[in-house]
Design a protein around this motif. Structure first.
Motif, PDB file in Angstrom:
ATOM      1  N   GLY A   1      -8.664   7.566   0.102  1.00 42.92           N
ATOM      2  CA  GLY A   1      -7.919   8.790   0.329  1.00 42.92           C
ATOM      3  C   GLY A   1      -6.717   8.854  -0.597  1.00 42.92           C
ATOM      4  N   ARG A   2      -5.539   9.026  -0.016  1.00 41.40           N
ATOM      5  CA  ARG A   2      -4.316   9.061  -0.816  1.00 41.40           C
ATOM      6  C   ARG A   2      -3.712   7.680  -1.026  1.00 41.40           C
ATOM      7  N   VAL A   3      -4.244   6.680  -0.342  1.00 43.94           N
ATOM      8  CA  VAL A   3      -3.661   5.337  -0.354  1.00 43.94           C
ATOM      9  C   VAL A   3      -4.106   4.567  -1.587  1.00 43.94           C
ATOM     10  N   ALA A   4      -3.152   3.889  -2.222  1.00 40.00           N
ATOM     11  CA  ALA A   4      -3.445   3.077  -3.396  1.00 40.00           C
ATOM     12  C   ALA A   4      -2.538   1.853  -3.387  1.00 40.00           C
ATOM     13  N   PRO A   5      -2.985   0.741  -4.008  1.00 36.00           N
ATOM     14  CA  PRO A   5      -2.118  -0.432  -4.109  1.00 36.00           C
ATOM     15  C   PRO A   5      -1.001  -0.180  -5.117  1.00 36.00           C
TER      16      PRO A   5
ATOM     17  N   ALA B   1       0.873  -1.172   0.000  1.00 33.05           N
ATOM     18  CA  ALA B   1       0.000   0.000   0.000  1.00 33.05           C
ATOM     19  C   ALA B   1       0.910   1.221   0.000  1.00 33.05           C
ATOM     20  N   ALA B   2       0.568   2.227  -0.799  1.00 29.30           N
ATOM     21  CA  ALA B   2       1.496   3.344  -0.961  1.00 29.30           C
ATOM     22  C   ALA B   2       0.762   4.667  -1.097  1.00 29.30           C
TER      23      ALA B   2
ATOM     24  N   LEU C   1      -1.193   5.466   5.993  1.00 30.90           N
ATOM     25  CA  LEU C   1      -1.087   4.096   5.484  1.00 30.90           C
ATOM     26  C   LEU C   1      -1.442   3.082   6.571  1.00 30.90           C
ATOM     27  N   ARG C   2      -0.891   3.264   7.747  1.00 32.26           N
ATOM     28  CA  ARG C   2      -1.155   2.328   8.839  1.00 32.26           C
ATOM     29  C   ARG C   2      -2.637   2.327   9.207  1.00 32.26           C
ATOM     30  N   ALA C   3      -3.227   3.518   9.261  1.00 33.49           N
ATOM     31  CA  ALA C   3      -4.645   3.606   9.616  1.00 33.49           C
ATOM     32  C   ALA C   3      -5.513   2.941   8.558  1.00 33.49           C
ATOM     33  N   THR C   4      -5.153   3.091   7.289  1.00 40.02           N
ATOM     34  CA  THR C   4      -5.940   2.500   6.213  1.00 40.02           C
ATOM     35  C   THR C   4      -5.853   0.976   6.243  1.00 40.02           C
TER      36      THR C   4
END
Length: 274
Positions: A196-200, A129-130, A151-154
């Motif tokens: 949000g801003r997180v994507a694989p 996850a990035a 990232l950790r929260a997601t």
């Protein structure tokens, strides 16, 4: 009963130069009580001396003119005290940074050649996850901490377990132009849903020459310098973003002295590497 003073006398009374008083008048921070419409001469009341003295002391503490204006116009003592306390906290934080920089410089001068241990490893392609964004180098540390927390929260919200050491990838432009692409990632296995801003993403495989920096990120440049020297003298560097792996970082301990960051420089592996 107050009495009027010319700008020259008010300057002598407050130790603020005439030029400074004119500037404070122009920006509305300390206005004279009277300005002659024909001559432009400014006159001040003696009752304004305490305010001028307060302004002078705040400026000696490097408080901005906007912050001083906010303090002087505060609606009550509580608000005024909060504004002053916030500035003092910023000063203390700045003093801590200065002390850290002085200690780092003294150590650099007294121990010019820091001991280095260079390693080599093959980093496999890794699902993760990035968060990837263009950032300014001045904001990079704060951006990194915020991105890593998001990232950790997601991952927690999606019930996905981290499966490796968090890391980052940083484009050359971030160093050369002080603005460029940065990626923070957490290895994981599982269907990461964009949020949000997180994507694989998949962190690409790479051969890396490595060095481990111990301590706060503000002093990581010494490790970068040692690694760059080694790569220039003994390796064949290849294009690709520099990497960092946060073996021990902000998510593990608030003690910056205990942080461990592995830096990876992409190289072309040969029979003499490793």
């Amino acid at each position: 009963m107050s009495h009027a003073l010319t700008i020259g006398d008010f300057s002598k009374a407050t130790h603020l130069s005439v030029r400074t008083l004119r500037h404070y008048h122009q920006i509305g921070l300390l206005e004279p009580t009277d300005v002659d419409p024909d001559t432009g001469y400014r006159r001040y009341e003696t009752e304004q001396i305490p305010a001028a003295q307060v302004i002078r002391r705040f400026r000696a503490l490097d408080m901005s003119l906007d912050d001083i204006r906010a303090v002087l116009s505060a609606p009550d003592l509580r608000t005024r005290d909060q504004l002053i306390a916030a500035h003092l906290a910023r000063m203390e934080a700045g003093l801590a940074r200065t002390q850290q920089a002085v200690a780092s410089l003294r150590d650099l001068l007294e121990h010019r050649a820091a001991p280095t241990t260079i390693g080599h490893r093959s980093a496999p392609a890794t699902p993760a996850a990035a968060i990837t964004e263009d950032v300014d180098v001045a904001d990079a540390l704060q951006w990194f901490q915020g991105a890593l927390g998001e990232l950790r929260a997601t991952l927690t919200a999606q019930g996905i377990r981290a499966d490796g050491t968090p890391g980052g990838m940083f484009a050359d432009e971030l160093f050369a132009d002080e603005h460029g692409r940065a990626t923070v990632f957490i290895p994981c296995h599982g269907p990461v849903r964009p949020m949000g801003r997180v994507a694989p993403t998949t962190v690409p495989a790479a051969e890396l020459a490595t060095i481990v920096h111990s301590g706060p990120h503000e002093e990581i440049d010494r490790a970068y310098g040692s690694l760059a020297t080694h790569v220039a003298e003994h390796e064949l560097a290849v294009d690709g973003p520099l990497r960092e792996y946060y073996l021990v970082g902000p998510g593990d301990t608030a003690d910056k002295g205990a942080w461990q960051t592995e830096i990876g420089w992409p190289v072309f592996a040969t029979g003499t590497s490793g």
